[in-house]
Design an enzyme around this catalytic site. Structure first.
Site, PDB file in Angstrom:
ATOM      1  N   ASP A  35      -7.159  -0.990  19.235  1.00 50.20           N
ATOM      2  CA  ASP A  35      -6.609   0.345  19.053  1.00 50.20           C
ATOM      3  C   ASP A  35      -7.716   1.356  19.305  1.00 50.20           C
ATOM      4  O   ASP A  35      -8.897   1.069  19.053  1.00 50.20           O
ATOM      5  CB  ASP A  35      -6.048   0.517  17.631  1.00 50.20           C
ATOM      6  CG  ASP A  35      -5.156   1.740  17.505  1.00 50.20           C
ATOM      7  OD1 ASP A  35      -3.928   1.581  17.629  1.00 50.20           O
ATOM      8  OD2 ASP A  35      -5.681   2.853  17.302  1.00 50.20           O
ATOM      9  N   SER A 119       6.862  -4.165  22.365  1.00 50.63           N
ATOM     10  CA  SER A 119       7.608  -3.792  21.157  1.00 50.63           C
ATOM     11  C   SER A 119       8.429  -2.532  21.377  1.00 50.63           C
ATOM     12  O   SER A 119       8.288  -1.540  20.665  1.00 50.63           O
ATOM     13  CB  SER A 119       6.647  -3.573  19.979  1.00 50.63           C
ATOM     14  OG  SER A 119       5.879  -2.397  20.207  1.00 50.63           O
ATOM     15  N   SER A 148      14.831  -2.188  21.277  1.00 48.53           N
ATOM     16  CA  SER A 148      14.538  -1.222  20.215  1.00 48.53           C
ATOM     17  C   SER A 148      15.055  -1.742  18.889  1.00 48.53           C
ATOM     18  O   SER A 148      15.841  -2.690  18.829  1.00 48.53           O
ATOM     19  CB  SER A 148      15.203   0.118  20.531  1.00 48.53           C
ATOM     20  OG  SER A 148      16.617   0.006  20.422  1.00 48.53           O
ATOM     21  N   CYS A 149      14.634  -1.097  17.805  1.00 45.18           N
ATOM     22  CA  CYS A 149      15.083  -1.522  16.480  1.00 45.18           C
ATOM     23  C   CYS A 149      16.593  -1.378  16.348  1.00 45.18           C
ATOM     24  O   CYS A 149      17.267  -2.262  15.791  1.00 45.18           O
ATOM     25  CB  CYS A 149      14.369  -0.714  15.398  1.00 45.18           C
ATOM     26  SG  CYS A 149      14.567   1.081  15.539  1.00 45.18           S
ATOM     27  N   THR A 150      17.160  -0.296  16.875  1.00 39.93           N
ATOM     28  CA  THR A 150      18.600  -0.083  16.763  1.00 39.93           C
ATOM     29  C   THR A 150      19.373  -1.080  17.624  1.00 39.93           C
ATOM     30  O   THR A 150      20.428  -1.581  17.218  1.00 39.93           O
ATOM     31  CB  THR A 150      18.960   1.359  17.159  1.00 39.93           C
ATOM     32  OG1 THR A 150      18.243   2.263  16.308  1.00 39.93           O
ATOM     33  CG2 THR A 150      20.449   1.619  17.009  1.00 39.93           C
ATOM     34  N   HIS A 176      19.467   7.439  11.497  1.00 43.70           N
ATOM     35  CA  HIS A 176      18.105   6.937  11.667  1.00 43.70           C
ATOM     36  C   HIS A 176      17.102   7.820  10.936  1.00 43.70           C
ATOM     37  O   HIS A 176      17.145   9.043  11.037  1.00 43.70           O
ATOM     38  CB  HIS A 176      17.762   6.902  13.162  1.00 43.70           C
ATOM     39  CG  HIS A 176      16.669   5.952  13.518  1.00 43.70           C
ATOM     40  ND1 HIS A 176      15.364   6.145  13.143  1.00 43.70           N
ATOM     41  CD2 HIS A 176      16.682   4.789  14.227  1.00 43.70           C
ATOM     42  CE1 HIS A 176      14.625   5.153  13.602  1.00 43.70           C
ATOM     43  NE2 HIS A 176      15.404   4.317  14.254  1.00 43.70           N
ATOM     44  N   THR A 179      10.941   9.762  12.742  1.00 46.69           N
ATOM     45  CA  THR A 179       9.827   8.974  13.276  1.00 46.69           C
ATOM     46  C   THR A 179       8.723   9.904  13.762  1.00 46.69           C
ATOM     47  O   THR A 179       8.857  11.136  13.744  1.00 46.69           O
ATOM     48  CB  THR A 179      10.276   8.079  14.440  1.00 46.69           C
ATOM     49  OG1 THR A 179      10.560   8.905  15.586  1.00 46.69           O
ATOM     50  CG2 THR A 179      11.511   7.267  14.078  1.00 46.69           C
ATOM     51  N   ARG A 194      15.417  18.113  18.498  1.00 48.75           N
ATOM     52  CA  ARG A 194      14.318  17.310  17.969  1.00 48.75           C
ATOM     53  C   ARG A 194      13.006  18.078  17.923  1.00 48.75           C
ATOM     54  O   ARG A 194      11.955  17.528  17.575  1.00 48.75           O
ATOM     55  CB  ARG A 194      14.170  16.016  18.774  1.00 48.75           C
ATOM     56  CG  ARG A 194      15.278  15.035  18.447  1.00 48.75           C
ATOM     57  CD  ARG A 194      15.267  13.796  19.294  1.00 48.75           C
ATOM     58  NE  ARG A 194      14.136  12.916  19.015  1.00 48.75           N
ATOM     59  CZ  ARG A 194      14.090  11.660  19.399  1.00 48.75           C
ATOM     60  NH1 ARG A 194      15.096  11.116  20.064  1.00 48.75           N
ATOM     61  NH2 ARG A 194      13.037  10.920  19.130  1.00 48.75           N
ATOM     62  N   THR A 207      20.345   7.878  21.478  1.00 51.08           N
ATOM     63  CA  THR A 207      19.653   6.635  21.163  1.00 51.08           C
ATOM     64  C   THR A 207      19.592   5.752  22.400  1.00 51.08           C
ATOM     65  O   THR A 207      20.573   5.658  23.149  1.00 51.08           O
ATOM     66  CB  THR A 207      20.346   5.869  20.016  1.00 51.08           C
ATOM     67  OG1 THR A 207      19.754   4.564  19.897  1.00 51.08           O
ATOM     68  CG2 THR A 207      21.836   5.705  20.251  1.00 51.08           C
ATOM     69  N   ARG A 230      19.190  11.776  13.316  1.00 46.62           N
ATOM     70  CA  ARG A 230      17.947  11.579  12.581  1.00 46.62           C
ATOM     71  C   ARG A 230      18.073  12.297  11.229  1.00 46.62           C
ATOM     72  O   ARG A 230      18.500  13.449  11.175  1.00 46.62           O
ATOM     73  CB  ARG A 230      16.770  12.144  13.369  1.00 46.62           C
ATOM     74  CG  ARG A 230      16.470  11.427  14.689  1.00 46.62           C
ATOM     75  CD  ARG A 230      15.876  10.046  14.431  1.00 46.62           C
ATOM     76  NE  ARG A 230      15.563   9.354  15.667  1.00 46.62           N
ATOM     77  CZ  ARG A 230      14.355   9.349  16.238  1.00 46.62           C
ATOM     78  NH1 ARG A 230      13.353  10.019  15.669  1.00 46.62           N
ATOM     79  NH2 ARG A 230      14.146   8.687  17.348  1.00 46.62           N
TER      80      ARG A 230
END
Length: 334
Positions: A35, A119, A148-150, A176, A179, A194, A207, A230
């Site tokens: 990182d 990821s 994606s997570c969704t 959601h 983030t 957003r 999404t 969101r």
């Protein structure tokens, strides 16, 4: 299995926590972290997490390494992963969020790793895999996306519904949590809604799961739509799915509960839970029994998902399958 984590943000840290604190880490060696942020900062953010709480173990900084419970993991700050030596690494867990071009996605391979697992959604991947939805799509690809997570939450549910009763049409709204892509105070963004302060308003938006579901389950293309809102909570999201099914069994809830019990990624609860109760749940989606409604025309399903912890667990699952694939190939050759 030896893995390297490239990018030590929310998902990278969640993966390492899951490996270090649950049985999911058995047989997995995190051989390298990379990182750009200072090691001191990364160690602090790993040890003290606003969502999951303090790490239940010992975190130390050593020269060029992050040590967990006495075990040191080499820590690098390479802006280009291909500059490192990753020989002996089975899978690079690519968690920077920047692997959207083939050149970036291939850096782990050029450094000597056997495979790369991204990821998030990526057009650079050879295949996109969602556990419980299109598992058979994973064969010998070198660069894989975990979607994606969704998508990991809704695609297995849609597949289950379609397998059992047939999905004629469906609309999904993900509720959601905010983030890091949203500002804490009003600030310019390409998406005007957003650009508003994340913790002060509910923000309607889009999404990526809408298109990804059609990619994962192509036979449902044109039959599913999706949107997102969101909301001002820091963790745990929800899926609110309304579907028109081809067949309507009388024992709908019982069969759905049993199917979730048999699923490796879907869960079920009959308790009147709220979002904070689902923090650190490893499932892709936990259906809320009290919210299930099978009406004369439409069926409504509601489920919770920890968009960080559950997604991190799916990355570990897919990485295991990718590493096992290489082991099985080598065993067959021998």
């Amino acid at each position: 299995m030896r893995v390297a984590i490239n990018g030590f943000g929310r998902i990278g840290r969640s993966i390492l926590r899951a490996l270090a604190t649950t049985r999911g880490g058995e047989g997995v060696e995190v051989a390298l972290l990379n990182d750009l942020a200072p090691l001191e900062t990364c160690a602090y953010l790993f040890e003290y997490d606003s969502t999951f709480g303090p790490f239940p173990g010992r975190v130390e900084m050593r020269p060029g390494a992050l040590a967990l419970n006495g075990a040191a993991i080499p820590f690098h700050h390479a802006p280009d992963l291909s500059a490192l030596d990753l020989s002996g690494i089975d899978v690079v867990l690519e968690c920077t969020g920047w692997a959207n071009t083939r050149d970036v996605a291939e850096r782990g391979l050029r450094a000597g790793a056997e495979a790369v697992l991204i990821s998030g959604p990526s057009v650079a991947a050879d295949v996109t895999v969602v556990t419980g939805a299109n598992d058979a799509a994973l064969t010998d690809q070198a660069i894989v996306s975990n979607a994606s997570c969704t998508t990991n939450a809704v695609a297995p549910l849609l597949k289950l519904l379609d397998d059992l009763w047939g999905v004629e049409s469906a609309h999904m709204t993900t509720i959601h949590c905010y983030t890091g892509s949203q500002p804490t105070v009003d600030a310019p963004r390409e998406d005007l809604a957003r650009s508003r302060a994340a913790a002060l308003s509910m923000v309607p938006t889009t999404t990526s799961a809408t298109k990804l579901v059609e990619h994962i389950l192509p036979h449902l293309k044109g039959r599913t739509t999706g949107a997102a809102v969101r909301v001002p909570t820091a963790s745990v999201s929800a899926v609110d799915l309304t579907a028109r099914l081809a067949r309507r069994p009388e024992d709908f809830t019982e069969r759905l509960r049993a199917a979730c019990a048999a699923s490796p990624v879907l869960g079920w609860t009959d308790r009147p839970l709220v979002s904070s109760d689902l923090r650190a749940r490893p499932e892709s989606l936990v259906l809320a029994g009290p919210e299930t409604l099978c009406g004369p025309e439409m069926t409504r399903l509601f489920g919770w998902y920890d968009n960080e912890w559950g997604f991190a667990n799916r990355i570990i699952d897919v990485a295991r399958r990718m590493a096992r694939r290489d082991w099985e190939e080598n065993t067959n050759v021998a």
